[in-house]
Design an enzyme around this catalytic site. Structure first.
Site, PDB file in Angstrom:
ATOM      1  N   SER A 141      79.677  26.957 -14.549  1.00  0.00           N
ATOM      2  CA  SER A 141      79.674  26.503 -13.158  1.00  0.00           C
ATOM      3  C   SER A 141      80.987  25.865 -12.720  1.00  0.00           C
ATOM      4  CB  SER A 141      78.523  25.506 -12.923  1.00  0.00           C
ATOM      5  OG  SER A 141      78.828  24.258 -13.465  1.00  0.00           O
ATOM      6  N   LYS A 179      80.475  17.942 -13.221  1.00  0.00           N
ATOM      7  CA  LYS A 179      80.526  18.438 -11.841  1.00  0.00           C
ATOM      8  C   LYS A 179      81.563  17.659 -11.038  1.00  0.00           C
ATOM      9  CE  LYS A 179      77.219  21.568 -11.750  1.00  0.00           C
ATOM     10  NZ  LYS A 179      77.145  21.640 -13.213  1.00  0.00           N
TER      11      LYS A 179
END
Length: 221
Positions: A141, A179
């Site tokens: 991701s 993230k």
């Protein structure tokens, strides 16, 4: 210089070769050094090979050759770094030893940060003041931020971060993920760097910052 784990593994391989004439398996190395996974063994073996202490013999399973050994089986130790005189020259590197705490998900969160599973020598220029640790990346991701599966990310421990920082975030005190952080009022958004993943929004108290990304180490095999 070798880290303690690198030195322990080198001695273990040398002992097994001297006694049996056969290299230990990765499972045996993992158990002997009390590591949590074979990925830590792979990193240690690669580090010893890069430093010229061992050589992997091609086309032979479990075939390692020890090229050089420290002069003393009980080297001088400073912190987590072993200092030793080597029979075929001396090695010198400017590095700081940091703990590897397991794996971090760059995707849907998979697990909380684990206990130390290995040690990693990090270039001094990558480390600032404060406490640091490393995590192995799992998932894709964050690929648009240049972070790939298998990379080792270097994290400066911190419980605060600014919008736009790439952080290790602990979600609901159970799951850790890597993230980009976005603050929106009282909410926190954890944003992927891959359009295949949706941004996740959390309310106050649902996300705790564990640290901020300061560096990345990638090994090519």
């Amino acid at each position: 210089m070798l880290t303690k784990k690198q030195h322990e593994l080198l001695l273990f391989i040398h002992k097994r070769l001297s006694e049996d004439g056969v290299s230990p398996s990765f499972d045996e190395m993992k158990d002997a050094l009390q590591l949590a996974s074979k990925s830590g063994v792979h990193r240690l073996v690669s580090a010893l090979e890069e430093r010229g202490f061992i050589r992997r013999l091609a086309h032979r399973a479990r075939a390692l050759e020890v090229l050089k050994m420290p002069d003393s089986a009980a080297p001088k130790s400073s912190g987590n770094v072993v200092e030793a005189d080597f029979r075929r020259g001396r090695e010198s590197e400017s590095g700081i030893d940091v703990p590897v705490l397991g794996r971090i998900a760059a995707g849907v969160p998979i697990e909380a940060i684990q206990h130390e599973v290995d040690r990693l020598s990090v270039p001094a220029g990558m480390i600032s003041s404060g406490e640091h640790f490393a995590l192995e990346v799992r998932g894709d991701s964050m690929i648009d931020a240049g972070i790939l599966e298998g990379d080792l990310v270097i994290i400066r421990r911190s419980d605060t971060a600014d919008t736009g920082d790439i952080v290790v975030a602990l979600v609901h005190d159970q799951e850790a993920t890597l993230k980009k952080l976005r603050k929106k009022g009282g909410s926190i958004a954890l944003e992927a760097a891959n359009p295949a993943y949706e941004t996740r929004i959390f309310g106050p108290g649902e996300v705790k910052v564990q640290g901020r990304l300061v560096g990345l180490i990638r090994q090519y095999h």
